[in-house]
Write a protein that holds these residues in place. Structure first.
Motif, PDB file in Angstrom:
ATOM      1  N   ASP A 251      42.341  47.991  41.758  1.00  7.78           N
ATOM      2  CA  ASP A 251      42.672  46.989  42.617  1.00  7.78           C
ATOM      3  C   ASP A 251      42.802  45.789  41.735  1.00  7.78           C
ATOM      4  O   ASP A 251      42.062  45.043  41.447  1.00  7.78           O
ATOM      5  N   ASP A 404      47.606  46.720  50.378  1.00  8.51           N
ATOM      6  CA  ASP A 404      46.111  46.991  50.175  1.00  8.51           C
ATOM      7  C   ASP A 404      45.994  48.304  49.534  1.00  8.51           C
ATOM      8  O   ASP A 404      46.171  49.205  50.030  1.00  8.51           O
ATOM      9  N   ASP A 406      43.325  49.807  49.219  1.00  3.76           N
ATOM     10  CA  ASP A 406      42.168  50.717  50.280  1.00  3.76           C
ATOM     11  C   ASP A 406      43.070  51.505  51.159  1.00  3.76           C
ATOM     12  O   ASP A 406      42.910  52.729  51.364  1.00  3.76           O
ATOM     13  N   HIS A 444      48.123  40.873  49.299  1.00  3.32           N
ATOM     14  CA  HIS A 444      46.917  41.183  50.151  1.00  3.32           C
ATOM     15  C   HIS A 444      47.023  40.918  51.536  1.00  3.32           C
ATOM     16  O   HIS A 444      47.438  39.480  51.770  1.00  3.32           O
TER      17      HIS A 444
HETATM   18 MG   LIG Z   1      41.351  45.919  49.379  1.00  2.81          MG
END
Ligand SMILES: [Mg+2]
Ligand SMILES: [Mg+2]
Ligand SMILES: [Mg+2]
Ligand SMILES: [Zn+2]
Ligand SMILES: [Zn+2]
Ligand SMILES: [Zn+2]
Lengths: 668, 668, 668
Positions: A251, A404, A406, A444
C-alpha cells in the motif's frame, strides 16, 4: 525540472570516478543516487565499517556540483549476517526459506533484522549528517520486489497474531467479522490463526485479506524504522522510497505517510511485456504504453499530492523482461518529458554505466561497460538541456480516480474470472480519461474530494456507510461520480453485504445488482447506448434501476438482453453513473465523456492511441509513443518551448497552452 | 419424485429460521440437509458439545413437515483439534502438510482422527437416534474433493505397508506380481515399500496402481467407521454419501457397499469448464453437457442398482469454475427433471441462501443473501410442483457400460498420450448410446450381466482369465459385446500380459493387437467402414483378426493403411466387436447402433446434440440442454405429463411413451 | 560395421535364454549388452552376491559366438542401500530428497555411495576379469538422465566448497572473478558459498556457471571411479559410457577423457518431440530429424576423435515421448545406416524383447513380449546383413563446429530471450553444413584446428585471450572462420568483458557490437545480402565494422535498418565472417556456402529437407528420412554397395563415391 543518475562507484576503479563525475556534470545531471546494495562493502565484517570509499565518491561528485541521494543498503543483507542469523530469511508458504544469492531475502518482521537495520542505518546517517552534498535518502530499494511483501516465516506468524490482536476487540470479534462459522473455521485465540499456508482448497477470503493488510503494514513499519533514524539525524534531507510500477502487494498510500518524497522506478518497455494483458505492439516494445506508465506517475503523484521523482528511469535495453528490443530513437528523452509532464520534478536514469558483474549485465546504462556513451546518454543530455529551462508547479487535476489497495487484494483473492484484474479494469477508465487529455489524480477513496469536478471509482469493492457518506457528500456538492462494476459488494472484512450490491452505495447510485456473471475474454458481449452498440467483456451485471434512475446502456447479449447495464441517477447536486460491465474503449469513452461534460471539465478531441497530452502549470506536453509522426494544432500565439508542432516518432514537445486548446493527429 | 435443499441455519440469526422453514414448505421442498461442516459449532472446545441450536433447527423444520438429513461434520476438523494433533493433517508427496484453513485437511489413515471421528459421530448419533424428523445421514462430504484421496503422510506410509501385507502372500509375492527386477526395484519387506514420493523419473506402474487402490480403500474404511456407528444407533435412518462428478480417485463401487443410498453433487456448468476436454459452447456454459452429467447419474444409479439422489444440485451461478455465466432460463428446473429421468428419487438444491461468509460467497443459493428469491428458487418451485405428480420406479436399462476404477488408475499412470483420458474415452461410447435414446447402466465388470442385451466395455485394461470367462458367459448366452481399445493389456498387477493384447480376451474377441500407436489430437486419422470414411483420433491399434473374424473397419492413414482397425467375431451366442481406435462420434454411432440392433434394443433416431430422451418406468423425459427450441413427435395417444411437444430452450417435458417411440428435432 | 542388442536375461525364465541367444546369432548380432540396472539381482542383500545367473547368461551367449558388454549397475542403488544410507539420495534445490522408486536417485558426491560403488564394481570386475566373452564395459547408464547431474544435497554443498577452493587462489580471487560487489554478494570463505538454492530473484550468473561446472565435474570424477577399477582389472576390455542426445548438463568432452569408447543412445522420434523447438512433421514423427540425430553422432565422434557406438538404438515405438506413432517402414534399418555413415562402428538396439515389468512396458524391443519378432527385428536383420559387408575407417571431416558446454551453461543462465537456446542456435549452422553434404566434427574450441579447412563457431560466448589466439592462429594459417552471435561477450567467469563484444575476438573479426536486442520468435526480422532479403529471428546485433571489414548483410528492420548485421574481415590468411543475428535457413546456407567455397571444401547442391548424404572412407551413405522416394545421381561408374539409385521413403543406400559427386532430388 531536472535529470539525475544512479551510480555504483564501488563497481569501478577509483581512478575512473573523477572522469565519471566530470561527464555527469557535462551531461547536465543534477542528482546522483549512491550506495544502493552496498552493505557488504560498507561493512565487510560485522562491526567493521569501511566508509572511506563512499566519502571519497561523495566528495568527488560534490566537487563537480552534483547532489547526492544515499540509499540505506538493507535490500541486500550480507552473507555474514545470513550465516549468523539464518532466521532473518523470508519463507515461502510451504516453509521453504528464500535463501541468500540474489536480493530481498530478509523478513520485514524479523526482530534481529530490524535491530541490524537500525544499526547500519544509524551508522550511515551519523556519518553523513553534516555532509551538505547529501540532500536526501532512499530507504532500502523497491520494497516487495520479487514477490517479497508476503513472507510466511515463524516471525511473521507471531507478528500476524499480534497484528490481529491490535486490529480486533477480541477473537470473537475476529470470528464475527471474518465469518468463521463457514467450514468450521472458528479460532479460539489470536495465536491459533496461522499465515495462509498450503491447504487442500482455497483460503478463507477474510483471512487472505487480513494477511495481505498485515504484510503491507509490516513493510510500512519497517520503512518507518529507517525514516525515523534518518529524520532524527538531519531535518534537512528528504526521506524517499522508490516504488514500483503496477505493483499490487504494498500500500503505497500508507508507506508514503512516512516519506517526504515519493519516487518510483519506470521501465516502460518491460512493463508492457510483463505486467499487462495482451501482447505488446512493436511500438510498445519500443516505447511502452503511455497510459500504463502514466497511471503510475499519477498514482505516485497523488499519493502525497506533491511532485514526485522517477528514481530509476529505463536507460535503454533492460535485462528482466522476456524480450529486449532496443527502445525507439529518442524514447529515453521522451520518457523524461512524459514523466515531467505528469508531475515529476526529477528523473534519474538507472544506471550510469552498464555493470560487468552479476545479475544485471544485460541492463544498459547511460554509458556502455567500456565507458563510452550509449544511446540513452544522448537522450539524457537532450532531456537535461530541454528541461533545464522548464519550471513548472504541481499538476492540478480536475478529476480523481479512486484506488484502494484493499479492494485490489480482495478482488485478487476472488477474481471470479481469471481475466478480472483489478488494475487492468481501473486502467480502462484511466485510459479513457487520458485519451481526452484530462489530468487525473489517483487517490485513496478517503481523500478530500471537494476540489475535484468529477470522480471515477472503477471498483469500490469493500464498502461501509462511512465511505458511502463521503461519496454522497461529493455528489451532493455538485460532483459527478462514475461508479464501476463490483462496487459495494463486500464489507471491509471481506464478507458479502447482506443487502444487494452496490450495498452501501445503492441508494446513492439508485440501482441494485440483480445478478452478476463472468465470461471468458473471447466471448463477445455488447450493450446498447443511445449512440449504438458498444463492446464489453468479462464481467456483466444485471441492474435494477430505482424509479428515478435512467438507463444509459442495456445488455444485448442473449440471456441478459434487455436488462439495464449502465444507469445514471440524478441527485440534487451531481449525478451518479453506475457501470455494471467491464466497458470496451468506446463505451468507456462515452461514459467518461458524459461525466466530464456534465462536470464542466474541458477536454481534447479523442487522442490517437499512443499519443497523449499533459497540462502542468500552463504548459502542455505532447508525448508521441508511436513510431508515426504527429501534428499538433495549437492556438496561433502558443509558444513551443520544446520542439515544434510537427513531432517525429517517439518525440515530445512542450507548448504554452492549455491541453484542451490543442488537437493532435497523425501526420498524413 | 421430490425436491430438497441444503441448509446452514448456523450462518443466520435464529429469528430467521422460522421464516426459512415456512418458505421451504411453501416451495414444495421435502428434504433439508443440515449440519455439514458444523463440527466447530457443535463442539466449540474438545468435549464441550452445543447441540441446542441444531435441536432447535430440526424442530423448526419438523414443525413445517420437512424431513431432515444430517451430516457427520468430519470434513472440517476444527482448529483446536489440529492444534492438539497436527499429525492428523494430510501431506503432499514431498511431505508438505495440507494445513488448516479450508477443508478436507485430515488423513483417512490417522488413528487419532479415526478416534475423534468415532467420538463426534457417536455423540451426534446418540443425540438424534430418537428424532423422527431425521430420516438419514450423509457421511462427511465429498470424500476426496480437492485431490485428497491420496495422502503421503507417515500414517499413510505405515498403513500402506499393512495394506500390502494383507494383499500379498509375502514380499516375494509382491516382487513377483509387480515385477521389481526392473530397475533393481526389489523390496525386502513390506515396510520397505514407501508411498510414491518425488523421484527422479516416473514411478513403477504397479507401485502406483497399488497406492491408488490402497488410498481408495482407506476412504472406504474410513466411511465404514461412520456407517457402523450410525446403523448401530438407529436402523431406520439411511446412510448416504455425496459423491462427485467425473471423479477418478475414489472407487464409488466399493464405498457404496457400506451405503443405503448413493447420492452425488451435480454442477453442470462447472463440469463442462473444469473436467472435460474442449472448450464449452455458449449453450454448455448455460446448462452443461447432458451426457457428462448423465454419465454420472448412470454411474451412481448403477453403483447399488437403485435409485439415487442428487444431494447437491447447482442452484444458479457457482464460485469454483473459471467463469460463471448465469445458467439459461429454466436450467435449474431442467436439471431436476434430467436427474429424475436418470433415476434420481430426490434432488436437493445447494444451498438455501447465498452465504455471506468465507470461500463460497460467489455461490448462488435458491435465495439471495438478502433473503429474496433468486433465479433458482423459481425453477425449484416449478420442478417441485411438476415432480410431485410423478411417481416412477427404478430405471430399467438394457445396456451395461463396464467401468472399473482400477482400469482408470492404470491408464492414468501410463496414458501413453497426454490426450488419452480413460473417462473421456468411455464417454465417447456413452454419448453414442445416449444419442440413440438408450438407457445405460454404468457397472463394474464383475456385475451379473445376464439381464443385459448388450454390453459396451470401452477399456477393460487390466484383465485375467476370470474376467474373460465372465464376458464369455455373457456372449455365449447371446449377449452382444463391444470391447474397446487397450483392453486386456495388463495383468491385475499392472504387468504386461505375455500374450498380445487383448490378452485373456483375445480368443473371445478373435483378434490380436499387432501394434499400438498414439498421436496428437490434431493429427487427422481415419478408418473406412462399409458406410464410408470415419474419423478417429489419438489411439490406433493394428489388428490381426482370427480366421473367422470379420473386419468391420480398416485403417486408411499412411503407415497403417489397409490394416484392420475394428473387427467382429461371431460366437455361438452373440458376437464381439473389438474397436482398436478411439472412435469419432460417427464411428461410435455406427458401432453402437450395430450392437444395439443385433441385441434387439429399440432406439430412437440419432438425437440432436444437447437433446436427450430418458425412459423410466413407462415415462419418457425429453431434456433440451440447448437454447434452441425442439419439437417432439410422439404417438398420438401419448399423454404429456409435464410440458408439451414443443420445448423451449433449456426446457423439459415428460410424456407417457417409450423413448424409442419418440423422435425429436430442432424446431425450424 | 556391426549390430548388437541390449538384453536383460534376468527378466525372463532361464529356459528361454538359449533360444534368445540362438535367435540373436541368427539375426547377425555381434554384441550383447548385459547387467544394466542389475544391482539388486547381483547383490540382493548387502555383501551377498549372486553372480551365477550372470555367469550362465554370459556363457550361453558366448556359446553362440556373441560378445558381451557388461554394465556397472550403479544407476539403480537397491532399496536396502537407500534404507541403510538415505544420505546417498539426491536433493532438489529446496532440499526435497529424490527418493527411491525409479532410477538415478544417488548423489555423485556422496562419500558413502562412492564407497559402495567401488565395492560393487570391484566385485563385478574381479568376477569377469578372465572372461573372454566380456569385451568391454559401460559405466553406469546415461549419467544425468532425468535432470540428475545437478544435486543440491549437503554432500554436494561441501563438495562445491572444496571445488571452489581448488579452482580459485583464495576467496578474494573468487569475489573478484565472479564480481560479488554486485548486490552485496561478497563471500568470506569458500564454506560460505552455498549451492544455488531457492532465492527471491535470479541467481548470480557466475555462481550458476560454477555450480554447473562443479556438477559436471562431479560426474566426471564419479565415472573415473568406475574406469580406474575396470582398467586395473583387465587392460583388454574397453571402458565406455552411453551418453544422451541434445544433452546439456554434462560435459561429454570431459567425461570422455576417461573412456576408451564413446557411445550414445539414439531415439530419433522421441527427440523431435521432446528436445527441439517446433512441432514435428508427420515424417519426423516417423523417423526423426536427421540433423538433430546427426549432430549428436558428430558430437560423440568428435569427442575423442574416434569411431563411436550407438549403445541404444530405438527399436520401434517408445514409451517416454508425449506421443508414440509407429516408426516408418524401414526406419530402424535407416537409423543403423545413418549412424554408421556418421562414424558408428556398432549399433546396438535397445532392447531384445519388450519388458513386461515396470516403467518401460510401452517401449518396444526387437521381439514382442510374447517372444515373436517385432517390426524392428526385421529391420535389424536387414541392417546387420548389409553392414556386415561394409568396412570403413574413421570419418574425415574438413569442417569443425566448435562447441563448449560452458558456453551452453552461461547462455542458458541468461538467455535474454526465452527462445534463445544455445543448441538450437548451433543446430542452425550445423543444418546448413549438412544440407551441403559436408562432414562436420563437433569439437571443443581448444581442439587442434590445423587439419580443418573451415571452422564454424556458432557462439563462443565465454572468451579470453588464449582462445582468441587459438582462433587467430587457425585463420592466419589460411583457415576460414565463421563466428556467430553472442561470441566474446563474457569472461570465463561469466562477467561481461569491459571491451565491447566480441571482446577478445574483436580485432580478429574486425568488428564491434554496438547494440544487441532480442525479439519474440514471431516478429519478422530480415537482413539484406547481395542475394536479396533474408529472414532472421530472435537475436539482432548492430555491428560496427573496422575500416577493412566488409559488410555482408545489413539489417532492414525499422530501428536497425541500414546497420551492418554480418561482416567479413580479411586477414593475411583466411577471413573471418561475424554473424550478429540468428540466421534463417537461407542466410545460414549463404554464409556457410561462402565459407566452404573460400575454404575449398567440395559440397553437394543444397539437399532436400530430410535427405542427407554422408561420406566415410570413400563410401557415401544416402539417408532418406522422408516418406517420399528420392533419386540419386551418381557418377556412372559408382558402385551401389547397398541399395540403388532410387530410394523409397525411409530408405538408405551406400555408394562408392564422394558425397560431393552425388546429387539427390525428390522423385517426381
Ligand atoms: Mg486501504
Ligand atoms: Mg475395481
Ligand atoms: Mg569447457
Ligand atoms: Zn517473515
Ligand atoms: Zn495420510
Ligand atoms: Zn548431492
Amino acid at each position: 525540472m531536472t535529470i539525475g543518475v544512479c551510480y555504483f562507484p564501488e563497481h569501478w576503479p577509483r581512478e575512473r570516478w573523477e572522469r565519471d563525475a566530470e561527464q555527469m556534470a557535462e551531461a547536465g545531471i543534477e542528482y546522483v543516487r549512491l550506495a544502493e546494495f552496498s552493505w557488504a562493502v560498507l561493512e565487510p565484517e560485522r562491526g567493521v565499517y569501511e566508509f572511506d570509499w563512499l566519502d571519497e565518491a561523495i566528495a568527488t561528485l560534490a566537487d563537480h556540483g552534483l547532489k547526492v541521494v544515499l540509499c540505506t543498503p538493507t535490500a541486500t543483507p550480507p552473507k555474514w549476517l545470513v550465516d549468523r542469523h539464518p532466521e532473518i530469511l523470508q519463507a515461502d508458504p510451504d516453509g521453504t526459506p528464500r535463501h541468500f544469492g540474489s536480493r530481498r531475502h530478509y523478513c520485514f518482521n524479523s526482530p534481529v533484522y530490524r535491530r541490524e537495520t537500525r544499526r547500519v542505518v544509524s551508522e550511515m546517517a551519523d556519518r553523513y549528517a553534516d555532509e551538505d552534498a547529501v540532500v536526501g535518502w532512499q530507504t532500502d530499494n523497491e520494497f516487495g520486489c520479487h514477490r517479497t511483501v508476503r513472507c510466511y516465516c515463524d516471525d511473521c506468524a507471531a507478528a500476524f497474531s499480534d497484528w490481529l490482536r491490535e486490529t480486533y476487540d477480541d477473537v470473537d470479534d475476529l470470528n464475527e467479522k471474518w465469518g468463521t462459522t463457514f467450514w468450521s473455521q472458528r479460532y479460539d485465540s489470536f495465536e491459533a490463526v496461522d499465515p495462509p499456508r498450503p491447504t487442500p482448497a482455497e483460503h478463507h477470503p477474510s483471512h487472505l485479506l487480513d494477511y495481505r493488510r498485515f504484510s503491507s503494514d509490516s513493510v510500512v513499519d519497517y520503512n518507518r524504522v529507517h525514516a525515523e533514524i534518518l529524520r532524527d539525524r538531519d531535518d534537512d534531507w528528504f526521506v524517499a522510497h522508490n516504488f514500483m510500477g503496477d505493483f499490487e502487494t504494498l500500500d503505497a498510500h500508507a508507506v508514503a505517510d512516512d516519506l517526504d518524497l515519493v519516487t518510483w522506478d519506470s521501465y516502460p518497455t518491460g512493463f508492457v511485456q510483463d505486467r499487462r494483458a495482451g501482447a505488446p505492439s512493436m511500438d510498445e516494445l519500443r516505447a511502452g504504453d503511455p497510459d500504463q506508465v502514466g497511471m503510475n506517475h499519477d498514482l505516485y503523484r497523488g499519493t502525497n499530492d506533491a511532485p514526485f521523482w522517477v528514481m530509476e528511469q529505463q536507460p535503454g535495453d533492460v535485462n528482466w523482461p522476456p524480450h529486449c528490443p532496443q527502445p525507439g530513437e529518442g524514447a529515453m528523452r521522451l520518457w523524461a518529458h512524459h514523466a515531467t509532464a505528469h508531475g515529476a520534478d526529477a528523473v534519474l536514469y538507472f544506471r550510469w554505466r552498464r555493470c560487468r558483474q552479476g545479475q544485471e549485465q544485460y541492463h544498459a546504462g547511460l554509458r556502455k561497460q567500456d565507458g563510452s556513451p550509449d544511446r540513452g546518454y544522448r537522450d539524457a543530455v537532450a532531456a537535461a538541456s530541454e528541461l533545464a529551462d522548464v519550471d513548472a508547479a504541481h499538476v492540478d487535476a480536475p478529476v480523481a480516480l479512486l484506488h484502494d489497495y484493499d479492494d485490489w487484494w480482495a478482488i485478487d483473492a476472488q477474481p471470479h474470472a481469471p481475466e478480472f484484474d483489478y488494475w487492468e479494469h481501473a486502467r480502462t477508465y484511466y485510459r479513457a480519461l487520458r485519451a481526452r487529455g484530462v489530468q487525473v489524480d489517483l487517490v485513496h477513496p478517503e481523500t478530500d474530494l471537494s476540489d475535484y469536478a468529477a470522480v471515477v471509482a472503477p471498483s469500490l469493492h469493500l464498502a461501509d456507510d462511512e465511505r458511502a457518506a463521503h461519496l454522497r457528500e461529493f455528489v451532493e456538492d455538485g460532483g459527478e461520480l462514475l461508479l464501476g462494476a463490483r462496487s459495494g459488494v463486500k464489507t471491509p472484512s471481506n464478507q458479502l453485504h447482506e443487502e444487494l450490491a452496490p450495498g452501501p452505495f445503492a441508494d446513492l447510485a439508485g440501482v441494485r445488482v440483480d445478478q452478476h456473471e463472468s465470461y471468458p475474454a473471447d466471448v463477445d458481449l455488447a450493450v446498447e447506448t443511445d449512440a449504438g452498440s458498444r463492446a464489453v467483456s468479462v464481467w456483466s451485471e444485471w441492474l435494477v434501476p430505482d424509479e428515478d434512475t435512467e438507463t444509459v446502456a442495456t445488455h444485448t447479449t442473449d440471456l441478459a438482453a434487455g436488462t439495464p447495464a449502465v444507469t445514471r441517477a440524478p441527485t440534487d447536486g451531481g449525478s451518479v453513473v453506475y457501470c455494471g460491465v467491464w466497458p470496451g474503449a468506446d463505451l468507456a469513452d462515452e461514459l467518461v465523456s458524459g461525466v466530464l461534460s456534465r462536470a464542466g471539465v474541458a477536454t481534447t478531441d479523442r487522442l490517437p492511441d499512443g499519443v497523449r497530452v499533459n497540462e502542468r502549470d500552463g504548459l502542455t506536453w505532447v508525448s508521441n509513443f508511436t513510431s508515426d509522426p504527429v501534428a499538433v494544432d495549437a492556438p496561433d500565439d502558443a509558444d513551443f518551448r520544446v520542439g515544434e508542432s510537427s513531432l517525429d516518432g517517439f518525440d515530445a514537445a512542450v507548448v504554452e497552452a492549455a491541453a484542451s486548446d490543442l488537437s493532435v493527429r497523425r501526420s498524413p
